[in-house]
Design an enzyme around this catalytic site. Sequence first.
Site, mmCIF file in Angstrom:
data_model
loop_
_atom_site.group_PDB
_atom_site.id
_atom_site.type_symbol
_atom_site.label_atom_id
_atom_site.label_comp_id
_atom_site.label_asym_id
_atom_site.label_seq_id
_atom_site.Cartn_x
_atom_site.Cartn_y
_atom_site.Cartn_z
ATOM 1 N N HIS A 182 0.867 -1.247 0.105
ATOM 2 C CA HIS A 182 0.034 -0.144 -0.077
ATOM 3 C C HIS A 182 0.765 1.204 0.069
ATOM 4 O O HIS A 182 0.561 2.267 -0.631
ATOM 5 C CB HIS A 182 -1.006 0.002 1.395
ATOM 6 C CG HIS A 182 -1.656 1.078 1.520
ATOM 7 N ND1 HIS A 182 -2.664 1.342 0.609
ATOM 8 C CD2 HIS A 182 -1.867 2.022 2.370
ATOM 9 C CE1 HIS A 182 -3.313 2.549 1.075
ATOM 10 N NE2 HIS A 182 -2.752 2.875 2.149
HETATM 11 C C1 HEM Z 1 1.468 4.734 7.254
HETATM 12 C C2 HEM Z 1 1.764 4.596 6.196
HETATM 13 C C3 HEM Z 1 0.447 4.735 4.973
HETATM 14 C C4 HEM Z 1 0.501 5.762 3.898
HETATM 15 C C5 HEM Z 1 1.962 6.724 3.421
HETATM 16 C C6 HEM Z 1 -0.795 5.675 3.250
HETATM 17 C C7 HEM Z 1 -0.998 6.392 2.103
HETATM 18 C C8 HEM Z 1 -2.191 6.470 1.492
HETATM 19 C C9 HEM Z 1 -2.591 7.387 0.506
HETATM 20 C C10 HEM Z 1 -1.672 8.285 -0.298
HETATM 21 C C11 HEM Z 1 -3.963 6.767 0.194
HETATM 22 C C12 HEM Z 1 -4.799 7.633 -1.164
HETATM 23 C C13 HEM Z 1 -4.724 6.667 -2.249
HETATM 24 C C14 HEM Z 1 -5.668 7.188 -3.407
HETATM 25 O O1 HEM Z 1 -6.479 8.073 -3.152
HETATM 26 O O2 HEM Z 1 -5.486 6.845 -4.399
HETATM 27 C C15 HEM Z 1 -4.671 5.873 0.995
HETATM 28 C C16 HEM Z 1 -5.547 5.270 1.008
HETATM 29 C C17 HEM Z 1 -6.246 4.425 1.870
HETATM 30 N N1 HEM Z 1 -5.399 3.912 3.009
HETATM 31 FE FE1 HEM Z 1 -3.616 4.261 3.309
HETATM 32 N N2 HEM Z 1 -1.499 4.916 3.996
HETATM 33 C C18 HEM Z 1 -0.842 4.398 5.031
HETATM 34 C C19 HEM Z 1 -1.419 3.336 5.895
HETATM 35 C C20 HEM Z 1 -2.613 2.777 5.930
HETATM 36 C C21 HEM Z 1 -3.038 1.797 6.790
HETATM 37 C C22 HEM Z 1 -2.134 1.101 7.917
HETATM 38 C C23 HEM Z 1 -4.408 1.524 6.429
HETATM 39 C C24 HEM Z 1 -5.197 0.479 7.143
HETATM 40 C C25 HEM Z 1 -4.872 -0.557 7.693
HETATM 41 C C26 HEM Z 1 -4.555 2.223 5.296
HETATM 42 C C27 HEM Z 1 -5.844 2.314 4.695
HETATM 43 C C28 HEM Z 1 -5.995 2.834 3.608
HETATM 44 C C29 HEM Z 1 -7.440 2.897 2.872
HETATM 45 C C30 HEM Z 1 -8.881 1.930 3.468
HETATM 46 C C31 HEM Z 1 -7.539 3.665 2.014
HETATM 47 C C32 HEM Z 1 -8.692 4.202 0.820
HETATM 48 C C33 HEM Z 1 -8.227 3.586 -0.437
HETATM 49 C C34 HEM Z 1 -9.248 2.253 -0.992
HETATM 50 O O3 HEM Z 1 -10.357 2.358 -0.038
HETATM 51 O O4 HEM Z 1 -8.877 1.398 -1.521
HETATM 52 N N3 HEM Z 1 -3.521 3.006 5.192
HETATM 53 N N4 HEM Z 1 -3.443 5.635 1.797
#
Ligand code: HEM
Length: 221
Positions: A182
Amino acid sequence: MMAYDVESGDQVHPGNPVTVDRYTGGARINHWITATCLVLLALSGLALFHPSLFFLTGLFGGGQTTRAIHPWLGVILFFSFGGLFIRFWRANLWKAEDGTWMARLRDVLGGHEERLPEVGKYNAGQKVVFWSMSILIIVLICSGILIWDQYFAEFSTVETKRFAVLIHALAAVTIICVWIVHVYAAIWVRGTIGAMTKGRVTGGWAWRHHRKWLRELVGKR
Ligand code: HEM
Protein backbone atom coordinates in the site's frame (compact mmCIF):
# COMPACT_ATOMS: atom_id res chain seq x y z
CA MET A 1 -4.64 40.03 -8.75
CA MET A 2 -7.42 37.42 -8.56
CA ALA A 3 -8.63 35.69 -11.75
CA TYR A 4 -12.05 34.08 -12.07
CA ASP A 5 -13.52 31.53 -14.48
CA VAL A 6 -16.10 33.34 -16.68
CA GLU A 7 -18.71 30.53 -16.56
CA SER A 8 -18.47 29.14 -13.03
CA GLY A 9 -17.15 32.20 -11.24
CA ASP A 10 -14.58 29.94 -9.51
CA GLN A 11 -11.23 31.43 -8.63
CA VAL A 12 -8.51 30.49 -11.14
CA HIS A 13 -4.82 30.41 -10.25
CA PRO A 14 -2.77 31.05 -13.39
CA GLY A 15 0.20 28.70 -13.56
CA ASN A 16 -1.25 26.38 -10.91
CA PRO A 17 -2.77 23.06 -11.98
CA VAL A 18 -6.48 22.39 -11.65
CA THR A 19 -7.11 20.33 -8.52
CA VAL A 20 -9.79 17.79 -7.70
CA ASP A 21 -11.07 17.04 -4.17
CA ARG A 22 -10.47 13.39 -3.22
CA TYR A 23 -10.77 13.13 0.58
CA THR A 24 -12.57 15.18 3.24
CA GLY A 25 -10.73 16.31 6.38
CA GLY A 26 -12.63 13.67 8.39
CA ALA A 27 -11.56 10.86 6.05
CA ARG A 28 -7.92 11.97 6.26
CA ILE A 29 -7.92 12.15 10.08
CA ASN A 30 -9.59 8.72 10.12
CA HIS A 31 -6.91 7.36 7.74
CA TRP A 32 -3.92 8.72 9.67
CA ILE A 33 -5.26 7.48 13.04
CA THR A 34 -5.59 4.02 11.42
CA ALA A 35 -2.10 4.25 9.91
CA THR A 36 -0.53 5.31 13.25
CA CYS A 37 -2.28 2.45 15.05
CA LEU A 38 -1.03 -0.13 12.56
CA VAL A 39 2.58 1.08 12.82
CA LEU A 40 2.42 1.03 16.65
CA LEU A 41 0.73 -2.39 16.57
CA ALA A 42 3.41 -3.79 14.28
CA LEU A 43 6.21 -2.44 16.51
CA SER A 44 4.64 -3.63 19.78
CA GLY A 45 3.58 -6.95 18.22
CA LEU A 46 7.05 -7.64 16.85
CA ALA A 47 8.50 -6.74 20.26
CA LEU A 48 6.40 -9.53 21.82
CA PHE A 49 6.91 -11.94 18.91
CA HIS A 50 10.57 -12.88 19.24
CA PRO A 51 13.24 -12.37 21.93
CA SER A 52 15.61 -10.81 19.38
CA LEU A 53 13.04 -8.00 18.91
CA PHE A 54 12.33 -7.53 22.62
CA PHE A 55 14.41 -4.34 22.58
CA LEU A 56 11.42 -2.69 20.80
CA THR A 57 9.52 -2.77 24.11
CA GLY A 58 11.74 0.19 25.07
CA LEU A 59 9.54 2.32 22.77
CA PHE A 60 6.50 1.55 24.93
CA GLY A 61 8.03 1.81 28.40
CA GLY A 62 9.02 -1.84 28.94
CA GLY A 63 7.69 -5.38 28.49
CA GLN A 64 4.64 -5.15 30.75
CA THR A 65 3.35 -1.88 29.31
CA THR A 66 3.91 -3.14 25.74
CA ARG A 67 1.84 -6.21 26.57
CA ALA A 68 -0.91 -4.07 28.10
CA ILE A 69 -1.00 -1.44 25.31
CA HIS A 70 -0.85 -3.79 22.28
CA PRO A 71 -4.41 -5.21 22.52
CA TRP A 72 -5.92 -1.77 23.17
CA LEU A 73 -4.19 -0.42 20.06
CA GLY A 74 -5.81 -3.33 18.24
CA VAL A 75 -9.24 -2.27 19.49
CA ILE A 76 -8.63 1.32 18.31
CA LEU A 77 -7.41 0.03 14.91
CA PHE A 78 -10.52 -2.14 14.57
CA PHE A 79 -12.92 0.77 15.12
CA SER A 80 -10.81 3.25 13.19
CA PHE A 81 -10.57 0.93 10.18
CA GLY A 82 -14.32 0.36 10.59
CA GLY A 83 -14.70 4.09 9.90
CA LEU A 84 -12.63 3.78 6.72
CA PHE A 85 -14.62 0.70 5.73
CA ILE A 86 -17.94 2.54 6.04
CA ARG A 87 -16.55 5.45 3.98
CA PHE A 88 -14.92 3.44 1.20
CA TRP A 89 -16.48 -0.02 0.82
CA ARG A 90 -18.83 1.04 -1.94
CA ALA A 91 -16.04 2.56 -4.08
CA ASN A 92 -14.09 -0.69 -3.64
CA LEU A 93 -16.76 -2.99 -5.08
CA TRP A 94 -15.38 -5.11 -7.92
CA LYS A 95 -16.32 -3.88 -11.43
CA ALA A 96 -15.99 -5.42 -14.91
CA GLU A 97 -12.92 -3.28 -15.77
CA ASP A 98 -11.08 -4.53 -12.66
CA GLY A 99 -10.65 -8.01 -14.14
CA THR A 100 -9.13 -6.51 -17.30
CA TRP A 101 -6.87 -4.27 -15.21
CA MET A 102 -5.62 -7.29 -13.24
CA ALA A 103 -5.06 -9.32 -16.41
CA ARG A 104 -2.82 -6.47 -17.65
CA LEU A 105 -0.69 -6.24 -14.52
CA ARG A 106 2.41 -6.38 -16.72
CA ASP A 107 1.36 -3.08 -18.34
CA VAL A 108 0.62 -1.61 -14.91
CA LEU A 109 4.16 -2.39 -13.72
CA GLY A 110 5.65 -1.32 -17.07
CA GLY A 111 3.92 2.08 -16.81
CA HIS A 112 1.83 1.56 -19.99
CA GLU A 113 -1.31 3.12 -18.63
CA GLU A 114 -2.64 3.83 -22.14
CA ARG A 115 -3.19 0.05 -22.47
CA LEU A 116 -5.34 -0.16 -19.32
CA PRO A 117 -9.11 0.30 -19.07
CA GLU A 118 -10.40 3.52 -17.50
CA VAL A 119 -10.93 2.98 -13.77
CA GLY A 120 -13.11 4.60 -11.15
CA LYS A 121 -12.01 6.01 -7.77
CA TYR A 122 -9.88 2.94 -7.07
CA ASN A 123 -8.07 0.50 -9.35
CA ALA A 124 -8.14 -3.28 -8.90
CA GLY A 125 -4.83 -3.28 -7.00
CA GLN A 126 -6.16 -0.78 -4.45
CA LYS A 127 -9.35 -2.84 -4.13
CA VAL A 128 -7.39 -6.03 -3.41
CA VAL A 129 -5.43 -4.14 -0.72
CA PHE A 130 -8.68 -2.76 0.77
CA TRP A 131 -10.45 -6.14 1.03
CA SER A 132 -7.29 -7.88 2.26
CA MET A 133 -6.93 -5.29 5.03
CA SER A 134 -10.63 -5.66 5.92
CA ILE A 135 -10.45 -9.47 6.22
CA LEU A 136 -7.08 -9.47 8.01
CA ILE A 137 -8.24 -6.93 10.61
CA ILE A 138 -11.27 -9.09 11.42
CA VAL A 139 -9.02 -12.17 11.73
CA LEU A 140 -6.60 -10.21 13.95
CA ILE A 141 -9.27 -8.87 16.32
CA CYS A 142 -10.99 -12.27 16.68
CA SER A 143 -7.76 -14.23 17.24
CA GLY A 144 -6.47 -11.38 19.46
CA ILE A 145 -9.50 -11.53 21.76
CA LEU A 146 -9.04 -15.30 22.15
CA ILE A 147 -5.51 -14.75 23.48
CA TRP A 148 -6.26 -11.61 25.55
CA ASP A 149 -6.03 -13.42 28.88
CA GLN A 150 -6.42 -10.34 31.04
CA TYR A 151 -10.14 -10.21 30.18
CA PHE A 152 -11.03 -13.31 28.18
CA ALA A 153 -8.93 -16.12 29.69
CA GLU A 154 -11.88 -18.35 30.57
CA PHE A 155 -13.58 -18.10 27.17
CA SER A 156 -11.28 -20.52 25.33
CA THR A 157 -9.22 -23.67 25.97
CA VAL A 158 -5.43 -23.85 25.85
CA GLU A 159 -5.64 -25.71 22.49
CA THR A 160 -7.81 -22.93 21.00
CA LYS A 161 -5.39 -20.31 22.32
CA ARG A 162 -2.41 -22.10 20.73
CA PHE A 163 -4.19 -22.16 17.39
CA ALA A 164 -5.26 -18.50 17.80
CA VAL A 165 -1.64 -17.42 18.48
CA LEU A 166 -0.55 -19.06 15.21
CA ILE A 167 -3.37 -17.47 13.18
CA HIS A 168 -2.72 -14.09 14.85
CA ALA A 169 0.98 -14.16 13.93
CA LEU A 170 0.31 -15.27 10.32
CA ALA A 171 -2.35 -12.58 9.83
CA ALA A 172 -0.03 -9.96 11.36
CA VAL A 173 2.86 -10.82 9.02
CA THR A 174 0.45 -10.78 6.06
CA ILE A 175 -1.03 -7.36 6.95
CA ILE A 176 2.47 -5.91 7.33
CA CYS A 177 3.23 -7.14 3.77
CA VAL A 178 -0.08 -5.69 2.47
CA TRP A 179 0.72 -2.41 4.24
CA ILE A 180 4.19 -2.29 2.56
CA VAL A 181 2.50 -2.79 -0.86
CA HIS A 182 0.00 0.00 0.00
CA VAL A 183 2.71 2.49 1.01
CA TYR A 184 4.99 1.51 -1.91
CA ALA A 185 2.15 2.06 -4.41
CA ALA A 186 1.24 5.40 -2.81
CA ILE A 187 4.85 6.61 -3.22
CA TRP A 188 5.40 4.98 -6.64
CA VAL A 189 2.38 6.68 -8.28
CA ARG A 190 3.51 10.29 -8.11
CA GLY A 191 1.00 12.76 -6.71
CA THR A 192 -0.90 10.14 -4.67
CA ILE A 193 0.42 11.04 -1.20
CA GLY A 194 -1.07 14.54 -1.60
CA ALA A 195 -4.51 12.92 -1.81
CA MET A 196 -4.18 11.80 1.83
CA THR A 197 -2.24 14.81 3.14
CA LYS A 198 -3.96 17.73 1.38
CA GLY A 199 -7.17 15.96 0.35
CA ARG A 200 -6.67 17.00 -3.29
CA VAL A 201 -5.06 15.65 -6.46
CA THR A 202 -4.25 17.40 -9.71
CA GLY A 203 -6.62 17.09 -12.65
CA GLY A 204 -3.78 15.46 -14.58
CA TRP A 205 -3.35 12.77 -11.91
CA ALA A 206 -7.09 12.03 -11.94
CA TRP A 207 -7.18 11.93 -15.76
CA ARG A 208 -4.18 9.63 -15.95
CA HIS A 209 -4.96 7.17 -13.16
CA HIS A 210 -8.70 7.35 -12.41
CA ARG A 211 -10.32 8.69 -15.58
CA LYS A 212 -13.72 7.08 -15.04
CA TRP A 213 -13.90 8.70 -11.58
CA LEU A 214 -12.99 12.10 -13.06
CA ARG A 215 -15.63 11.74 -15.77
CA GLU A 216 -18.23 10.88 -13.11
CA LEU A 217 -17.26 13.99 -11.09
CA VAL A 218 -17.44 16.24 -14.14
CA GLY A 219 -20.79 14.64 -15.10
CA LYS A 220 -22.19 15.42 -11.64
CA ARG A 221 -21.21 19.11 -11.97
C1 HEM B 1 1.56 4.77 7.22
C2 HEM B 1 1.63 4.69 5.96
C3 HEM B 1 0.49 4.92 5.00
C4 HEM B 1 0.55 5.75 3.92
C5 HEM B 1 1.75 6.58 3.48
C6 HEM B 1 -0.72 5.70 3.27
C7 HEM B 1 -1.07 6.41 2.15
C8 HEM B 1 -2.30 6.42 1.53
C9 HEM B 1 -2.67 7.24 0.41
C10 HEM B 1 -1.76 8.22 -0.29
C11 HEM B 1 -3.95 6.96 0.10
C12 HEM B 1 -4.78 7.58 -1.02
C13 HEM B 1 -4.75 6.69 -2.24
C14 HEM B 1 -5.67 7.20 -3.33
O1 HEM B 1 -6.55 8.02 -3.04
O2 HEM B 1 -5.55 6.75 -4.49
C15 HEM B 1 -4.42 5.96 1.04
C16 HEM B 1 -5.69 5.40 1.04
C17 HEM B 1 -6.11 4.45 1.90
N1 HEM B 1 -5.39 3.89 2.95
FE1 HEM B 1 -3.48 4.35 3.43
N2 HEM B 1 -1.54 4.82 3.94
C18 HEM B 1 -0.83 4.33 5.02
C19 HEM B 1 -1.30 3.41 5.93
C20 HEM B 1 -2.55 2.80 5.89
C21 HEM B 1 -3.00 1.78 6.80
C22 HEM B 1 -2.15 1.21 7.93
C23 HEM B 1 -4.26 1.43 6.44
C24 HEM B 1 -5.18 0.41 7.03
C25 HEM B 1 -4.87 -0.51 7.88
C26 HEM B 1 -4.62 2.24 5.30
C27 HEM B 1 -5.83 2.19 4.65
C28 HEM B 1 -6.17 2.95 3.56
C29 HEM B 1 -7.47 2.90 2.90
C30 HEM B 1 -8.62 1.98 3.27
C31 HEM B 1 -7.43 3.85 1.87
C32 HEM B 1 -8.53 4.18 0.87
C33 HEM B 1 -8.21 3.43 -0.41
C34 HEM B 1 -9.18 2.34 -0.68
O3 HEM B 1 -10.27 2.35 -0.12
O4 HEM B 1 -8.83 1.43 -1.48
N3 HEM B 1 -3.55 3.06 4.99
N4 HEM B 1 -3.39 5.64 1.90
